[in-house]
Write an enzyme that holds these catalytic residues in place. Sequence first.
Site, PDB file in Angstrom:
ATOM      1  N   ASP A   1       0.821  -1.205   0.000  1.00 54.69           N
ATOM      2  CA  ASP A   1       0.000   0.000   0.000  1.00 54.69           C
ATOM      3  C   ASP A   1       0.858   1.260   0.000  1.00 54.69           C
ATOM      4  OD1 ASP A   1      -2.000   1.895   0.431  1.00 54.69           O
ATOM      5  OD2 ASP A   1      -2.043   1.538   2.587  1.00 54.69           O
TER       6      ASP A   1
ATOM      7  N   ASP B   1      -2.092   6.099  -5.128  1.00 55.66           N
ATOM      8  CA  ASP B   1      -2.311   5.221  -3.977  1.00 55.66           C
ATOM      9  C   ASP B   1      -2.790   3.836  -4.397  1.00 55.66           C
ATOM     10  OD1 ASP B   1      -2.773   4.158  -1.501  1.00 55.66           O
ATOM     11  OD2 ASP B   1      -4.606   5.277  -1.128  1.00 55.66           O
TER      12      ASP B   1
END
Length: 413
Positions: free
Chosen positions: A108, A289
Site C-alpha cells: 500500500d 495510492d
Amino acid sequence: MRLLVLLLLVLVLVLLCWTWTSSAVVRIPLRRMSSVRSRLRTRGLLGEFLRDHRPDAFNRRYAQCFPAGTPSLRLGRSSERIYNFMDAQFYGEIRLGTPEQNFTVVFDTGSADLWVPSVYCVSEACALHHRFKAFESTSFRHDGRMFGIHYGSGHLMGVMARDTLKVDNVTVLNQEFGESVYEPGAAFVLAQFDGVLGMGYPSLAEILGNPVFDSMMAQKSVDEDVFSFYLSRKQEGELMLGGADQALYTEPINWIPVTAKGYWQIKMDGVAVQGMSSFCPRGCQAIVDTGTSLIAGPTADILQLQQLIGATPTNIGEFLIDCVRLASLPHVTFALGGREYTLTAEQYVRKEMLGDRELCFSGFQTVDIVSPEGPLWILGDVFLTEYYSIFDRAQDRVGVLGPLLVHVGSVYR
C-alpha cells in the site's frame, strides 16, 4: 576448436549477464481477489456495515479500548487516512521470522506501516487469518511499545516487534513491524489479506521506525531505490522492487516530482469530462495510492462528476450507472506532468454480479482531505490498472506511463 571455445565463452558471459540482470529487480506476484465491499454486498450486509463503521460512531464505540492518546483516534484524524481496505483487491506474499512464517499483505503506497495479526490476538478476524508466532522465531526481538492505527472504517491495536522479513528473495534484517492483538468490528473478518505493508514515506507512519522500503534502501537490498506496480483489471498484477519492467508500457516515462513526502503526492494539472466540464483548472494535488481501489476527490467536484457521467446515488452512498449506457458515456481525462491520461466508461466503471444480475458502479468516490496545498485527489486502482506507475525514492518522483500493454500468458502485447 577455437570457434567452439569462443562460442562457449560468449555463452558463459550471456549467462552471467542474465543472472546479474535477473537479480537487479525482484518481482512479487499480486493476486486479485474479491474485495470486502463485494463480499459484504453478496451477503446483504453492506448497508449495515457502512452504518456501523462510520468513523465517528466507530470511535465512540471502541476508543476506550485503545491506549490513551492514540494519534489515529483523534477527532478528524480519520479524514487524513487514505487507505480503503474495503475495496482492496491486490495482495502479495511476505515471510517473517526464522523459520519463515507466511503472510498475505496489501502493498500500500497510501500508508507506511507493516503489521500482521499476532497469535495472541483476541479478535474474530485474527482467528480467520495467519497469525505471527513470535515464540517460534529465533530471530525475533521484542520491542515493548504499543500502537494503534485507524484506517477509516476499521481500527487495530497491537505491540511492536522486530524480526527478519523476506519479500521474495529480498531479505530485510531487524525490520520493525506491528503485531496486531485487537481488530474490533467486522472490517477485517471478511478481508482476504492478513496485514498491510505500507510503502509511503516515513512521515506517514503511525508506528515509529523505518518503513520496509526504507529498510531495504538502508541495507542496500535493492539495486535502485525504485519500485513499480503493474495492476491488471482482469488478471494478476506485479510489484517490482528495484526497477520497472519496460515490456509493460508503451511511452517514455513521464516523471512528476513529489510535492509532499508523506503520501506519494504530486501536482495534477486538471480533470476534464469529455465535452462538458473540468475541475481544478489551475491545478491541484493528487495522491498515487495502490491501497485505494477507486478514484477519489473533493465532495463538490465528485458529485458534479457523477452527474456528468449519469451516475445516481444509492441509499448507502454508492453511485450506480446503467450498464446498457456505457458506450455512450463521456471519457474522463486526467492531466499530469503535461500529458493527458484518459479513461473510458468501460475503464472507470466497476462491474459486479449480484446473483444473476450485473451491477455497474461508478469508480469515483468523495473523500475530503485538506492539505497545505489544497484539497487532495486520490488516483487509486481504477486509474492504476490502466497506467503503469513507478515510485522513485532516490529522486522523489512518480513515473506514470501508459496505456498498459495487454498481458497474455507470459507475453505482453
